[in-house]
Design a protein around this motif. Sequence first.
Motif, PDB file in Angstrom:
ATOM      1  N   PRO A 142       0.821  -1.214   0.000  1.00  0.00           N
ATOM      2  CA  PRO A 142       0.000   0.000   0.000  1.00  0.00           C
ATOM      3  C   PRO A 142       0.855   1.264   0.000  1.00  0.00           C
ATOM      4  CG  PRO A 142      -0.688  -1.529   1.732  1.00  0.00           C
ATOM      5  CD  PRO A 142       0.610  -2.027   1.204  1.00  0.00           C
ATOM      6  N   ASP A 437      -8.339   0.082   2.041  1.00  0.00           N
ATOM      7  CA  ASP A 437      -8.455  -0.752   3.236  1.00  0.00           C
ATOM      8  C   ASP A 437      -9.907  -0.683   3.693  1.00  0.00           C
ATOM      9  OD1 ASP A 437      -8.489  -1.902   5.723  1.00  0.00           O
ATOM     10  OD2 ASP A 437      -6.905  -0.646   6.583  1.00  0.00           O
ATOM     11  N   TYR A 440     -10.766   1.129   6.966  1.00  0.00           N
ATOM     12  CA  TYR A 440     -10.374   2.524   7.204  1.00  0.00           C
ATOM     13  C   TYR A 440     -11.593   3.437   7.289  1.00  0.00           C
ATOM     14  CZ  TYR A 440      -8.392   7.172   6.461  1.00  0.00           C
ATOM     15  OH  TYR A 440      -8.058   8.496   6.588  1.00  0.00           O
ATOM     16  N   THR A 458      -3.928   0.325  -2.075  1.00  0.00           N
ATOM     17  CA  THR A 458      -3.126  -0.641  -2.822  1.00  0.00           C
ATOM     18  C   THR A 458      -3.386  -0.411  -4.302  1.00  0.00           C
ATOM     19  OG1 THR A 458      -3.214  -2.250  -1.025  1.00  0.00           O
ATOM     20  CG2 THR A 458      -2.671  -3.076  -3.218  1.00  0.00           C
TER      21      THR A 458
END
Length: 470
Positions: A142, A437, A440, A458
Amino acid sequence: MRNNWSGQAFPHPPGRRPVVGDLLGADPAAPLQSTMRRAEGLGPIFELKIFDQKFVFVTSAELAAELADESLFEKALSPALVALREFAGQGLFTAYNDETNWALAHDLLRPAFTRDAMRRYHPIMLAAARELFDTWDARPGPVDVSADMTRLTLETISRTAFSQDFGSFTREDPHPFIPAMIAALRAGQRKGTLASMPGSAMMARRIDRRNAHHQAYVDRLLDDLIAARRAGDDDNDDLLGIMLHSPHPETGQRLDDVNIRHQILTFLVAGHETTSGALSFALHHLSRSPAALQQAQAEVDRVLGPDPDVEPTFEQVPKLRYVRRVLDEALRLWPTAPAFGRSPRRTTTLSTGHVMRPGDWALVLLPLVHRDPAVWGDDADQFDPDRFLPGRSRGRLPHAYKPFGTGERSCIGRQFALHEAVLVLAQMLHRYDLEPDPAYELQISERLTLMPVGFELTLTPRVPGPAPAA
């Protein structure tokens, strides 16, 4: 900068205490976001009293439009901007309205933001983006979006402003100018935060002593650069070259070297923090809006073609209209410069009945003005780039959208920032698929500007799709 308003009272949150006022409900780590929460139910204008300082906030689009009337109101410097003057002096962002250097610099620098100037900056923007993508392609895992967007925009503005490469993507450690600049900025922010507290003068002197070497390093590096450019055979047409060699077309006046340093600092700080924040918020919303992401990638595929490594031409950037709407909507929800101050040119009565006299000031709280349901609808908290389609924008209340400020003191570099942001975002969407993510939750850092923190993506290489039928 005591904000008296002749003793007039405004709605305020519950829990006010003697001496400290409304301090106890504030979050010192996130003052803007805590103010937004406390504004609920208080109407279009309210106040927070911190010790003996009154902060008056405007949250409705209608009242913000009143304050945008340049015939009645002008820019006011909040305590935070007054504190920043020790770093950036009479720069375009921090100068008082009656300081002659502001008008002189503004007039001299207008040619630096014309269409022809943007065409000169375009390859510099592409080169900085290319370095970022090379770094990403060589680094698995990431990426820290906000940190990398900040490196990118700092390199872009430093190269276009004064032809300086800080090596953000080639050095193992940052150029020493960068931590020194950040430290000097943070010192100014702390002083602005403490300005209304008892004993603030003593605390400010202590902060100054601890950070004097950072300020001195920043000033010395830029002064040496300016002196070297003056002494040499300089024909560079960057922003510094314009300030060094261009007299005012009517008066013949020129900026002195100290003010040129202030202008460079202003462009460095305001020119990279705001754009990097806009890109980071746009990527956050796109990564959580599959339909918007798909539409944006379809547009960049149509405009840029099947080669993921292709670089947009100058003429292609304005054709990326959906990408531009994505950025506009990201700046609506989280304008990276989240407020601006206004003060009356003469005694003026607002539609709320409050009388404003010269010296009184109010802060237009843009994240709430940009969410005013009277203008943006009941879904104003939702991310929807199509709000900025021409058909939906037509007839919207003027001055309801102000991410670059208002009036003659609005951001002179607006077109620069938007061109860079559209160009970079389009290239990213063309080259990569975005995987966020899922755990998140958006967290926002409040420094000079707003910025997502802890936001990672990512990135996987992407094969552009076929151009859709017209």
